[in-house]
Design a protein around this motif. Structure first.
Motif, PDB file in Angstrom:
ATOM      1  N   LEU A  41       0.850  -1.180  -0.043  1.00 34.74           N
ATOM      2  CA  LEU A  41       0.021   0.018  -0.143  1.00 34.74           C
ATOM      3  C   LEU A  41       0.837   1.358   0.231  1.00 34.74           C
ATOM      4  N   LYS A  42       1.887   1.083   0.728  1.00 34.05           N
ATOM      5  CA  LYS A  42       2.963   2.484   0.646  1.00 34.05           C
ATOM      6  C   LYS A  42       3.451   2.701  -0.599  1.00 34.05           C
ATOM      7  N   ALA A  43       3.541   1.643  -1.452  1.00 31.46           N
ATOM      8  CA  ALA A  43       4.098   1.672  -2.642  1.00 31.46           C
ATOM      9  C   ALA A  43       3.189   2.075  -3.765  1.00 31.46           C
ATOM     10  N   ASN A  44       1.865   2.276  -3.512  1.00 33.48           N
ATOM     11  CA  ASN A  44       0.741   2.695  -4.080  1.00 33.48           C
ATOM     12  C   ASN A  44       0.256   1.530  -5.016  1.00 33.48           C
ATOM     13  N   GLY A  45       0.348   0.513  -4.411  1.00 32.22           N
ATOM     14  CA  GLY A  45      -0.305  -0.983  -4.863  1.00 32.22           C
ATOM     15  C   GLY A  45      -1.688  -1.171  -4.336  1.00 32.22           C
ATOM     16  N   ARG A  46      -2.284  -2.097  -4.602  1.00 27.98           N
ATOM     17  CA  ARG A  46      -3.541  -2.654  -4.227  1.00 27.98           C
ATOM     18  C   ARG A  46      -3.540  -4.039  -3.821  1.00 27.98           C
ATOM     19  N   VAL A  47      -4.141  -4.540  -2.931  1.00 28.25           N
ATOM     20  CA  VAL A  47      -4.415  -6.131  -2.469  1.00 28.25           C
ATOM     21  C   VAL A  47      -5.840  -6.365  -2.332  1.00 28.25           C
ATOM     22  N   GLU A  48      -6.373  -7.011  -3.487  1.00 25.23           N
ATOM     23  CA  GLU A  48      -7.930  -7.062  -3.563  1.00 25.23           C
ATOM     24  C   GLU A  48      -7.838  -8.606  -4.235  1.00 25.23           C
ATOM     25  N   ARG A  49      -9.193  -9.108  -4.202  1.00 24.80           N
ATOM     26  CA  ARG A  49      -9.615 -10.243  -4.828  1.00 24.80           C
ATOM     27  C   ARG A  49     -10.449  -9.810  -6.317  1.00 24.80           C
ATOM     28  N   LEU A  50     -10.436 -10.736  -7.098  1.00 19.78           N
ATOM     29  CA  LEU A  50     -11.166 -10.651  -8.465  1.00 19.78           C
ATOM     30  C   LEU A  50     -12.585 -10.921  -7.903  1.00 19.78           C
ATOM     31  N   VAL A  51     -13.593 -10.448  -8.862  1.00 22.58           N
ATOM     32  CA  VAL A  51     -15.030 -10.733  -8.715  1.00 22.58           C
ATOM     33  C   VAL A  51     -15.652 -11.371  -9.836  1.00 22.58           C
ATOM     34  N   ASP A  52     -16.585 -12.197  -9.828  1.00 25.22           N
ATOM     35  CA  ASP A  52     -17.069 -12.932 -10.805  1.00 25.22           C
ATOM     36  C   ASP A  52     -18.144 -12.022 -11.462  1.00 25.22           C
ATOM     37  N   GLU A  53     -18.917 -12.450 -12.447  1.00 19.88           N
ATOM     38  CA  GLU A  53     -19.848 -11.720 -13.018  1.00 19.88           C
ATOM     39  C   GLU A  53     -21.148 -11.532 -12.129  1.00 19.88           C
ATOM     40  N   MET A  54     -21.346 -11.929 -11.126  1.00 21.98           N
ATOM     41  CA  MET A  54     -22.259 -11.939 -10.011  1.00 21.98           C
ATOM     42  C   MET A  54     -21.790 -10.946  -8.917  1.00 21.98           C
ATOM     43  N   PRO A  56      -7.679 -15.865  -4.647  1.00 21.17           N
ATOM     44  CA  PRO A  56      -6.853 -15.325  -3.501  1.00 21.17           C
ATOM     45  C   PRO A  56      -6.725 -13.827  -3.665  1.00 21.17           C
ATOM     46  N   TYR A  57      -6.151 -13.398  -2.616  1.00 19.38           N
ATOM     47  CA  TYR A  57      -6.046 -11.766  -2.781  1.00 19.38           C
ATOM     48  C   TYR A  57      -4.717 -11.535  -3.624  1.00 19.38           C
ATOM     49  N   ARG A  58      -4.615 -10.773  -4.389  1.00 16.67           N
ATOM     50  CA  ARG A  58      -3.777 -10.777  -5.168  1.00 16.67           C
ATOM     51  C   ARG A  58      -2.949  -8.974  -5.356  1.00 16.67           C
ATOM     52  N   VAL A  59      -2.239  -8.817  -5.800  1.00 17.13           N
ATOM     53  CA  VAL A  59      -1.334  -7.457  -5.812  1.00 17.13           C
ATOM     54  C   VAL A  59      -1.587  -6.786  -7.471  1.00 17.13           C
ATOM     55  N   TRP A  60      -2.084  -5.540  -7.279  1.00 13.76           N
ATOM     56  CA  TRP A  60      -2.397  -4.831  -8.482  1.00 13.76           C
ATOM     57  C   TRP A  60      -1.915  -3.468  -8.365  1.00 13.76           C
ATOM     58  N   LEU A  61      -1.850  -2.961  -9.622  1.00 14.67           N
ATOM     59  CA  LEU A  61      -1.532  -1.622  -9.962  1.00 14.67           C
ATOM     60  C   LEU A  61      -2.635  -0.746  -9.272  1.00 14.67           C
ATOM     61  N   GLN A  62      -2.340   0.533  -8.870  1.00 12.18           N
ATOM     62  CA  GLN A  62      -3.554   1.384  -8.477  1.00 12.18           C
ATOM     63  C   GLN A  62      -4.474   1.593  -9.289  1.00 12.18           C
ATOM     64  N   TYR A  63      -4.355   1.712 -10.468  1.00 13.10           N
ATOM     65  CA  TYR A  63      -5.389   2.109 -11.697  1.00 13.10           C
ATOM     66  C   TYR A  63      -5.655   0.912 -12.738  1.00 13.10           C
ATOM     67  N   ALA A  64      -4.933  -0.238 -12.455  1.00 12.08           N
ATOM     68  CA  ALA A  64      -5.349  -1.413 -13.416  1.00 12.08           C
ATOM     69  C   ALA A  64      -5.140  -2.468 -13.051  1.00 12.08           C
ATOM     70  N   TRP A  65      -5.870  -3.546 -13.464  1.00 15.73           N
ATOM     71  CA  TRP A  65      -5.744  -4.944 -12.904  1.00 15.73           C
ATOM     72  C   TRP A  65      -4.800  -5.870 -13.698  1.00 15.73           C
ATOM     73  N   ILE A  66      -3.755  -5.204 -13.254  1.00 16.81           N
ATOM     74  CA  ILE A  66      -2.378  -6.196 -13.738  1.00 16.81           C
ATOM     75  C   ILE A  66      -1.527  -5.645 -12.374  1.00 16.81           C
TER      76      ILE A  66
END
Length: 424
Positions: A294-307, A313-323
Motif C-alpha cells: 500500500l505504501k508503494a501505491n499498490g492494491r491488494v484485492e480479490r477478483l470478482v465474478d460476473e455476479m 486469492p488476494y492479489r497485488v494490483w497496480l493502483q489504476y489497473a487490474w495487472i
C-alpha cells in the motif's frame, strides 16, 4: 522496500498506471503461464476447489483481466496420460572434485554442459551422487539428497514445466551444502526459474565466502540475481519465480525464501514424527506485506465474478489497473509488480541440526496445495532412500491434484535431503 528493482511508484509511475488502466484490456503478458485462475468456466467448475495460483489470465495469450470480469480460464497446459510416461527432469548437479567450485559446473545449454535436462518415459529422477568415502568422514554431518520435478497437466494443452531445483551435497567446502527449489510463473516463468537455478548458486559463492553473516549473504545473493534478471534478455515484466534455498554449514541450517515454495524439517520424537516449518508463505494479506504494498501505491484485492462475488486469492494490483495480479508479495523477477511493493528480499530461519532432525523437504506449491507439512513428513519418513521418498512424495501430490481438480495438475517439484548423523 527490500532490494533489487523494488522501488515505490512516483508521480510519473502513477500516470503510467492510469494509462495502463485505459489499456488494461490490451495488456499482453499479464497472465502467468500455468498460473491462470480456474474460476467460472461453468457452474460445475465453481463447485471445485479453486487453485492457489500466481497470475490471472483471460486467454492463452496472456491478456490482462478486467475488473468485474468472470474468472478466466486457466492458461496451464498439461502432459497427458499415465504417471509412468511422465517426464522426470534431471535438475541438479554435483561435483566430487575437491578442487571444483559451483562456478566450474556446466549447465544445459552451455558449452561442455549436458545436452538435455529431461529423462522421458518414467526414467529415474535426478538423484545426487554422494561424496567420496574419505570426504564423507571429514564432515560433521553427512547428507543424502534427491530431487524430482514433474510437469503438470491440463487436458487439451501441452504443458511447460516452470519449476526448477538444484542440490549441491558439497558446496564451496566439504562441510557446506546448498539446496533449492523454484516455481516460475508468468509467460516466461520457466526461463526465470531456470535462470535462478543456474546463477544463484554461483552468485552465492562470493557472498557466502566474503560475508560472515550468512543471512546477510543470502539476502545479497537473492538481490543480486534479481537485479541480474532485470538486466537479462528474459522479459520479466510479468514473469517471475519463487525460491526457497537451504544452506547447510556444519550443523547449522539457514533457509532463505521468497514466495510460497516451502521448506519443512522432519524431526523424530518419542511421540512420533514432528513437522517443523522452515518457511511461511509470503501472502499480500499479511500485515507487514500489505503495508509495504500500500505504501508503494499498490492494491491488494480479490477478483470478482460476473455476479459480483469475490473469487480466488488476494492479489497485488497496480493502483489504476487490474495487472499484474500476483498472488504473492515477494518474488524474483516480476518487474512490474516490484513497482508496487513486491520485493525480492528474502526472509530467513536458522536452525542447529540435532540428532533428532532426520531430513528436510523443499518443494514448490504443487506439493503443498493438497499435502500438509505433517503429511509430507510422514510420507518421507517411510523410506530410507531419499530417492524413493522424493518419488513417493511427488507421486502422491500428483494423484491428489488429479482427484481434487478433475484432471488439472500444477507443476510439482520436491527436494528431499536426509541427514546422516555421525555415531554418538
Amino acid at each position: 522496500m527490500g532490494c533489487g528493482s523494488s522501488v515505490p511508484v512516483d508521480q510519473e509511475g502513477q500516470d503510467q498506471q492510469k494509462q495502463a488502466a485505459q489499456q488494461g484490456q490490451q495488456a499482453a503478458g499479464a497472465a502467468g503461464g500455468d498460473k491462470g485462475e480456474d474460476g467460472a468456466q461453468s457452474a460445475k467448475a465453481k463447485t471445485t476447489r479453486a487453485r492457489r495460483l500466481s497470475y490471472i489470465s483471460n486467454d492463452a495469450n496472456g491478456a490482462a483481466a478486467a475488473p468485474n470480469a468472470a474468472a478466466p480460464a486457466a492458461n496451464s497446459s498439461g502432459t497427458g496420460g499415465r504417471s509412468g510416461n511422465t517426464r522426470a527432469r534431471r535438475l541438479s548437479y554435483v561435483t566430487n572434485d575437491p578442487n571444483a567450485a559451483p562456478g566450474n559446473i556446466k549447465y544445459p545449454g552451455e558449452e561442455g554442459g549436458p545436452e538435455g535436462e529431461e529423462a522421458e518415459n518414467g526414467e529415474e529422477p535426478g538423484v545426487q551422487s554422494t561424496l567420496a568415502p574419505e570426504e564423507q568422514e571429514r564432515r560433521t554431518l553427512r547428507v543424502n539428497v534427491a530431487c524430482m520435478s514433474r510437469a503438470g497437466r491440463e487436458p487439451g494443452f501441452k504443458k511447460t514445466n516452470q519449476d526448477n531445483c538444484f542440490a549441491f551435497e558439497k558446496y564451496i567446502t566439504e562441510d557446506q551444502s546448498l539446496f533449492g527449489a523454484m516455481d516460475g510463473h508468468g509467460p516466461h516463468g520457466h526461463l526465470v526459474s531456470g535462470y535462478v537455478k543456474q546463477h544463484l548458486p554461483i552468485i552465492l559463492v562470493n557472498h557466502l565466502t566474503l560475508e560472515k553473516d550468512v543471512k546477510k549473504a543470502l539476502t545479497q545473493g537473492f538481490c543480486e540475481v534479481d537485479r541480474s534478471l532485470a538486466n537479462s534478455r528474459i522479459d520479466c515484466e510479468f514473469s517471475g519465480s519463487t525460491a526457497v534455498v537451504s544452506y547447510l554449514k556444519g550443523k547449522t541450517l539457514t533457509t532463505a525464501w521468497v514466495g510460497d515454495s516451502r521448506g519443512v524439517m522432519g524431526r523424530e520424537t518419542k511421540k512420533g514424527w514432528e513437522a517443523i516449518d522452515l518457511t511461511t508463505d509470503h501472502k499480500p494479506t499479511a500485515p507487514e506485506e500489505k503495508a509495504r504494498i500500500l505504501k508503494a501505491n499498490g492494491r491488494v484485492e480479490r477478483l470478482v465474478d460476473e455476479m459480483g462475488q469475490p473469487m480466488g486469492p488476494y492479489r497485488v494490483w497496480l493502483q489504476y489497473a487490474w495487472i499484474p495480479g500476483l498472488a504473492m508479495s515477494r518474488a524474483l523477477g516480476d518487474v512490474l509488480a516490484h513497482q508496487v511493493g513486491v520485493t525480492s528480499e528474502p526472509d530467513h530461519t536458522v536452525m542447529d541440526i540435532t540428532p533428532q532432525d532426520k531430513f528436510i523437504v523443499l518443494a514448490s506449491d504443487g506439493v503443498w496445495e493438497f499435502i500438509t507439512s505433517k503429511e509430507a513428513v510422514d510420507i518421507v519418513a517411510q523410506y530410507d532412500s531419499a530417492e524413493e521418498a522424493c518419488r513417493q512424495l511427488v507421486d502422491e501430490a500428483y494423484q491428489r491434484w488429479l482427484t481434487e481438480e478433475e484432471g488439472v495438475v500444477d507443476d510439482i517439484t520436491a527436494v528431499v535431503v536426509r541427514f546422516i548423523h555421525p555415531p554418538a
